[in-house]
Design a protein around this motif. Structure first.
Motif, short mmCIF file in Angstrom:
data_model
loop_
_atom_site.label_atom_id
_atom_site.label_comp_id
_atom_site.label_asym_id
_atom_site.label_seq_id
_atom_site.Cartn_x
_atom_site.Cartn_y
_atom_site.Cartn_z
N GLU A 178 -30.84 -14.56 94.65
CA GLU A 178 -30.24 -15.83 94.69
C GLU A 178 -28.86 -15.63 93.94
O GLU A 178 -28.11 -16.43 94.31
CB GLU A 178 -31.30 -16.89 94.18
CG GLU A 178 -32.67 -16.93 94.48
CD GLU A 178 -32.84 -18.38 95.12
OE1 GLU A 178 -31.71 -19.00 95.40
OE2 GLU A 178 -33.97 -18.62 95.34
N PHE A 179 -28.76 -14.97 93.00
CA PHE A 179 -27.57 -14.91 92.06
C PHE A 179 -26.80 -13.87 92.69
O PHE A 179 -25.54 -14.14 93.08
CB PHE A 179 -27.76 -14.47 90.75
CG PHE A 179 -28.60 -15.83 90.06
CD1 PHE A 179 -28.90 -17.21 90.60
CD2 PHE A 179 -28.88 -15.81 88.66
CE1 PHE A 179 -29.57 -17.89 90.01
CE2 PHE A 179 -29.77 -16.80 88.10
CZ PHE A 179 -29.95 -17.98 88.86
N MET A 180 -27.24 -12.61 92.91
CA MET A 180 -26.37 -11.65 93.29
C MET A 180 -25.57 -11.78 94.72
O MET A 180 -24.32 -11.05 94.78
CB MET A 180 -27.19 -10.09 93.47
CG MET A 180 -27.29 -9.61 91.83
SD MET A 180 -25.92 -9.58 90.71
CE MET A 180 -25.43 -7.89 90.97
N PRO A 181 -26.25 -12.18 95.67
CA PRO A 181 -25.60 -12.32 96.78
C PRO A 181 -24.08 -13.27 96.70
O PRO A 181 -23.20 -13.09 97.50
CB PRO A 181 -26.40 -13.20 97.62
CG PRO A 181 -27.73 -12.83 97.26
CD PRO A 181 -27.76 -12.70 95.72
N HIS A 182 -23.97 -13.87 95.61
CA HIS A 182 -22.68 -14.82 95.53
C HIS A 182 -21.66 -14.08 94.58
O HIS A 182 -20.57 -14.69 94.13
CB HIS A 182 -22.92 -16.05 94.84
CG HIS A 182 -24.16 -16.90 95.64
ND1 HIS A 182 -23.77 -17.08 96.91
CD2 HIS A 182 -25.47 -17.16 95.16
CE1 HIS A 182 -24.81 -17.97 97.30
NE2 HIS A 182 -25.81 -17.99 96.38
N GLY A 192 -34.99 -23.36 94.95
CA GLY A 192 -34.82 -24.05 96.27
C GLY A 192 -33.70 -24.91 95.86
O GLY A 192 -33.26 -25.49 97.00
N THR A 193 -32.91 -24.91 94.55
CA THR A 193 -31.94 -25.83 94.65
C THR A 193 -30.67 -24.72 94.92
O THR A 193 -30.79 -23.54 94.86
CB THR A 193 -31.71 -26.31 93.17
OG1 THR A 193 -31.73 -25.36 92.36
CG2 THR A 193 -32.78 -27.28 92.88
N ASN A 194 -29.45 -25.37 95.09
CA ASN A 194 -28.17 -24.56 95.29
C ASN A 194 -27.69 -23.63 94.09
O ASN A 194 -27.16 -24.00 93.04
CB ASN A 194 -27.15 -25.58 95.69
CG ASN A 194 -25.97 -24.73 96.31
OD1 ASN A 194 -25.53 -23.71 96.03
ND2 ASN A 194 -25.12 -25.75 96.98
N ALA A 195 -28.20 -22.32 94.34
CA ALA A 195 -27.74 -21.23 93.22
C ALA A 195 -26.26 -21.00 93.38
O ALA A 195 -25.73 -21.01 92.12
CB ALA A 195 -28.50 -19.96 93.69
N LYS A 196 -25.79 -21.08 94.45
CA LYS A 196 -24.16 -21.04 94.28
C LYS A 196 -23.44 -21.93 93.52
O LYS A 196 -22.53 -21.73 92.36
CB LYS A 196 -23.71 -20.93 95.73
CG LYS A 196 -22.04 -20.57 95.73
CD LYS A 196 -21.88 -20.31 97.21
CE LYS A 196 -20.52 -20.17 97.24
NZ LYS A 196 -19.87 -20.12 98.68
N ALA A 197 -23.83 -23.14 93.70
CA ALA A 197 -23.37 -24.34 92.78
C ALA A 197 -23.69 -24.24 91.40
O ALA A 197 -22.79 -24.34 90.59
CB ALA A 197 -23.49 -25.73 93.31
N TRP A 198 -24.86 -23.83 91.27
CA TRP A 198 -25.21 -23.56 89.81
C TRP A 198 -24.32 -22.63 88.92
O TRP A 198 -23.86 -22.67 88.21
CB TRP A 198 -26.76 -23.33 89.63
CG TRP A 198 -27.45 -23.51 88.53
CD1 TRP A 198 -27.85 -24.49 87.83
CD2 TRP A 198 -27.96 -22.16 87.71
NE1 TRP A 198 -28.56 -24.03 86.76
CE2 TRP A 198 -28.60 -22.80 86.48
CE3 TRP A 198 -27.55 -20.79 87.68
CZ2 TRP A 198 -29.06 -21.91 85.45
CZ3 TRP A 198 -28.38 -20.01 86.77
CH2 TRP A 198 -29.07 -20.51 85.54
N LEU A 199 -24.36 -21.50 89.87
CA LEU A 199 -23.44 -20.36 89.21
C LEU A 199 -21.94 -20.60 88.91
O LEU A 199 -21.30 -20.39 87.95
CB LEU A 199 -23.58 -19.22 90.06
CG LEU A 199 -25.00 -18.37 90.12
CD1 LEU A 199 -25.06 -17.45 91.32
CD2 LEU A 199 -25.29 -17.75 88.96
#
Lengths: 90, 194
Positions: B21-25, B64-71
């Motif tokens: 979830e994190f590395m792809p961004h 399930g929530t938006n990892a990109k926005a969180w990061l």
């Protein structure tokens, strides 16, 4: 989009500010389908300033995407991965 | 991390969230860090700090929530708290002042450059990148989030901790300022009416 008949288009837009806001929502995918349909069909093809403005915004966005995306250096990505694994091991 | 809900992930789950979830961004995140700091060393530090922070606070990320926005939100907060102070950028403008200035109708009337698509097509170098970097950081940020990363206004409001109305008006102003810059380049390139 087909190219409209420029000779029949309005040369001035009375609501340029409001139009720009709707246009911005459309490009950003935030407009409702009705707003979009109405603006694209009823206004854009009849109003020269808005027609130009729409195509300019689209072109700027394409240029931004093509020229302003830098990738993370690979060694940095590896170093972050490694640090996290070390973190896990602790 | 203001979220109250906390998960209790196993080590295995943590690693899987991080990798999937994190590395792809990471490339988008690096670009954001670079555009905020305008310095590749600062960008590297900011990116690494953010990812390590994200890992440390992984229990407050809900699957399930938006990892990109969180990061992006963590990165933006780290930038404000740790980097903006020491940033080499001279822009220490009071943001409210900038916002109310660009809110005035006068400025809107003034900023309607007749920039043409053809002039843009000739900008094959780093003109647009330089133009983007020259904007005040708050204006730069909304363009990156919206135009480059495709965030929705609502997501941007959460990332930046501002109301949606402010997202809209800031974007409006940012785009006009960017066009103004591009229009200056176009003039230099010899487009008379640009």
């Amino acid at each position: 989009m087909n190219s409209p008949d420029f000779s029949k288009m309005k040369k001035d837009c009375q609501n340029q500010r409001e139009c720009f806001e709707i246009l911005q929502s459309i490009i950003d995918g935030e407009a409702t389908p009705q707003q979009k349909e109405h603006f694209m069909k009823e206004h854009l093809e009849q109003c020269m300033p808005c027609y130009k403005s729409y195509h300019l915004e689209v072109a700027i966005r394409e240029l931004l995407k093509a020229k302003c995306s830098q990738h993370a250096p690979q060694e940095l990505v590896e170093s972050i991965r490694k640090k996290v694994i070390e973190n896990l091991a602790q | 991390m203001e979220e109250v809900i906390r998960e209790q992930y196993s080590e295995r789950e943590k690693q899987s969230i991080f990798n999937q979830e994190f590395m792809p961004h990471i490339n988008s995140m690096y670009n954001f860090a670079y555009r905020l700091t305008l310095d590749s060393d600062d960008a590297k530090d900011l990116l690494q700090d953010t990812y390590l922070k994200a890992f440390r606070f992984i229990d407050s990320f809900q699957k399930g929530t938006n990892a990109k926005a969180w990061l992006f939100r963590i990165l933006k907060n780290s930038f404000i708290n740790d980097y903006r102070k020491k940033s080499k950028e001279p822009s220490k403008v009071d943001y409210q002042e900038v916002e109310s200035y660009y809110n005035s109708e006068d400025v809107d009337r003034q900023i309607t450059p007749d920039l043409r698509v053809e002039a843009l097509q000739d900008m094959i170098g780093d003109e647009i990148s330089v133009a983007l970097n020259s904007l005040d950081v708050d204006f730069r940020t909304v363009i990156i989030l919206c135009d480059l990363e495709g965030f929705k206004y609502e997501e941007m409001a959460k990332i930046l901790d501002i109301p949606i109305g402010t997202v809209r008006s800031r974007l409006h102003r940012a785009r006009n300022l960017l066009k103004e810059k591009l229009s200056e380049y176009a003039k230099k390139m010899g487009y008379k009416n640009a």
